[in-house]
Design a protein around this motif. Sequence first.
Motif, PDB file in Angstrom:
ATOM      1  N   ILE A 147       0.848  -1.191   0.000  1.00 46.89           N
ATOM      2  CA  ILE A 147       0.000   0.000   0.000  1.00 46.89           C
ATOM      3  C   ILE A 147       0.885   1.243   0.000  1.00 46.89           C
ATOM      4  O   ILE A 147       2.063   1.179   0.311  1.00 46.89           O
ATOM      5  N   LYS A 148       0.262   2.375  -0.326  1.00 42.24           N
ATOM      6  CA  LYS A 148       0.954   3.667  -0.310  1.00 42.24           C
ATOM      7  C   LYS A 148       0.447   4.471   0.894  1.00 42.24           C
ATOM      8  O   LYS A 148      -0.679   4.236   1.358  1.00 42.24           O
ATOM      9  N   PRO A 149       1.237   5.404   1.393  1.00 47.34           N
ATOM     10  CA  PRO A 149       0.795   6.208   2.543  1.00 47.34           C
ATOM     11  C   PRO A 149      -0.533   6.923   2.312  1.00 47.34           C
ATOM     12  O   PRO A 149      -1.323   7.086   3.240  1.00 47.34           O
ATOM     13  N   GLU A 150      -0.782   7.327   1.087  1.00 49.75           N
ATOM     14  CA  GLU A 150      -2.047   8.028   0.820  1.00 49.75           C
ATOM     15  C   GLU A 150      -3.260   7.097   0.813  1.00 49.75           C
ATOM     16  O   GLU A 150      -4.401   7.562   0.737  1.00 49.75           O
ATOM     17  N   ASP A 151      -3.032   5.784   0.909  1.00 55.92           N
ATOM     18  CA  ASP A 151      -4.136   4.824   0.980  1.00 55.92           C
ATOM     19  C   ASP A 151      -4.759   4.749   2.376  1.00 55.92           C
ATOM     20  O   ASP A 151      -5.777   4.099   2.563  1.00 55.92           O
ATOM     21  N   ILE A 152      -4.139   5.403   3.357  1.00 51.87           N
ATOM     22  CA  ILE A 152      -4.654   5.391   4.719  1.00 51.87           C
ATOM     23  C   ILE A 152      -4.982   6.817   5.137  1.00 51.87           C
ATOM     24  O   ILE A 152      -4.155   7.715   5.041  1.00 51.87           O
ATOM     25  N   LYS A 153      -6.199   7.010   5.591  1.00 48.78           N
ATOM     26  CA  LYS A 153      -6.648   8.316   6.076  1.00 48.78           C
ATOM     27  C   LYS A 153      -7.006   8.173   7.559  1.00 48.78           C
ATOM     28  O   LYS A 153      -7.779   7.302   7.940  1.00 48.78           O
ATOM     29  N   VAL A 154      -6.420   9.029   8.390  1.00 49.35           N
ATOM     30  CA  VAL A 154      -6.689   9.021   9.819  1.00 49.35           C
ATOM     31  C   VAL A 154      -7.265  10.379  10.187  1.00 49.35           C
ATOM     32  O   VAL A 154      -6.698  11.418   9.858  1.00 49.35           O
ATOM     33  N   ASN A 155      -8.403  10.368  10.871  1.00 48.49           N
ATOM     34  CA  ASN A 155      -9.074  11.612  11.218  1.00 48.49           C
ATOM     35  C   ASN A 155      -9.654  11.498  12.624  1.00 48.49           C
ATOM     36  O   ASN A 155     -10.211  10.472  12.992  1.00 48.49           O
ATOM     37  N   LEU A 156      -9.524  12.545  13.416  1.00 48.56           N
ATOM     38  CA  LEU A 156     -10.103  12.606  14.750  1.00 48.56           C
ATOM     39  C   LEU A 156     -11.125  13.718  14.762  1.00 48.56           C
ATOM     40  O   LEU A 156     -10.804  14.876  14.471  1.00 48.56           O
ATOM     41  N   GLU A 157     -12.366  13.375  15.091  1.00 57.03           N
ATOM     42  CA  GLU A 157     -13.444  14.367  15.143  1.00 57.03           C
ATOM     43  C   GLU A 157     -13.899  14.525  16.584  1.00 57.03           C
ATOM     44  O   GLU A 157     -14.080  13.535  17.294  1.00 57.03           O
ATOM     45  N   ARG A 158     -14.076  15.774  17.004  1.00 51.27           N
ATOM     46  CA  ARG A 158     -14.528  16.057  18.365  1.00 51.27           C
ATOM     47  C   ARG A 158     -15.803  16.887  18.322  1.00 51.27           C
ATOM     48  O   ARG A 158     -15.858  17.908  17.649  1.00 51.27           O
ATOM     49  N   THR A 159     -16.808  16.448  19.056  1.00 48.24           N
ATOM     50  CA  THR A 159     -18.019  17.224  19.253  1.00 48.24           C
ATOM     51  C   THR A 159     -18.447  17.032  20.697  1.00 48.24           C
ATOM     52  O   THR A 159     -18.645  15.906  21.153  1.00 48.24           O
ATOM     53  N   ASP A 160     -18.540  18.104  21.427  1.00 45.68           N
ATOM     54  CA  ASP A 160     -18.881  18.079  22.850  1.00 45.68           C
ATOM     55  C   ASP A 160     -17.961  17.111  23.605  1.00 45.68           C
ATOM     56  O   ASP A 160     -16.771  17.305  23.615  1.00 45.68           O
ATOM     57  N   ASN A 161     -18.510  16.082  24.212  1.00 41.41           N
ATOM     58  CA  ASN A 161     -17.710  15.110  24.973  1.00 41.41           C
ATOM     59  C   ASN A 161     -17.445  13.836  24.185  1.00 41.41           C
ATOM     60  O   ASN A 161     -17.029  12.835  24.758  1.00 41.41           O
ATOM     61  N   LEU A 162     -17.682  13.864  22.894  1.00 34.62           N
ATOM     62  CA  LEU A 162     -17.532  12.672  22.059  1.00 34.62           C
ATOM     63  C   LEU A 162     -16.343  12.841  21.123  1.00 34.62           C
ATOM     64  O   LEU A 162     -16.182  13.874  20.480  1.00 34.62           O
ATOM     65  N   GLU A 163     -15.496  11.815  21.081  1.00 36.11           N
ATOM     66  CA  GLU A 163     -14.367  11.807  20.159  1.00 36.11           C
ATOM     67  C   GLU A 163     -14.474  10.557  19.290  1.00 36.11           C
ATOM     68  O   GLU A 163     -14.711   9.465  19.792  1.00 36.11           O
ATOM     69  N   VAL A 164     -14.283  10.742  17.991  1.00 33.53           N
ATOM     70  CA  VAL A 164     -14.358   9.633  17.052  1.00 33.53           C
ATOM     71  C   VAL A 164     -13.059   9.577  16.261  1.00 33.53           C
ATOM     72  O   VAL A 164     -12.688  10.551  15.605  1.00 33.53           O
ATOM     73  N   LEU A 165     -12.374   8.448  16.357  1.00 35.67           N
ATOM     74  CA  LEU A 165     -11.169   8.223  15.567  1.00 35.67           C
ATOM     75  C   LEU A 165     -11.592   7.428  14.341  1.00 35.67           C
ATOM     76  O   LEU A 165     -12.032   6.290  14.450  1.00 35.67           O
ATOM     77  N   ASP A 166     -11.460   8.052  13.187  1.00 38.19           N
ATOM     78  CA  ASP A 166     -11.891   7.451  11.930  1.00 38.19           C
ATOM     79  C   ASP A 166     -10.650   7.060  11.134  1.00 38.19           C
ATOM     80  O   ASP A 166      -9.821   7.916  10.820  1.00 38.19           O
TER      81      ASP A 166
END
Length: 86
Positions: free
Chosen positions: A57-76
């Motif tokens: 795989i290539k580095p651009e094939d993996i996307k890491v994102n952290l979303e925060r809303t209020d007290n909720l955190e989602v690691l996508d």
Amino acid sequence: MSFLSFLLGEKKKTASVAKERLQIILAHERNGRSASSDYLPQLQRELVAVISKYVSIKPEDIKVNLERTDNLEVLDIKIELPDAAR
């Protein structure tokens, strides 16, 4: 667990080690020690390194994102695998 494996230790599988690392990173982030998401690029590089052991795989094939809303955190984490690996 046998006595021999207790003495010698057991080799952990790559997936369980990666899972433990993610848990540590998330716990660290939740404790407020790191106010920014500076660890995300390093996490992405480590994921590429681990997955590259099994699939090309290539580095651009993996996307890491952290979303925060209020007290909720989602690691996508989105990983695009080549057709031959599916």
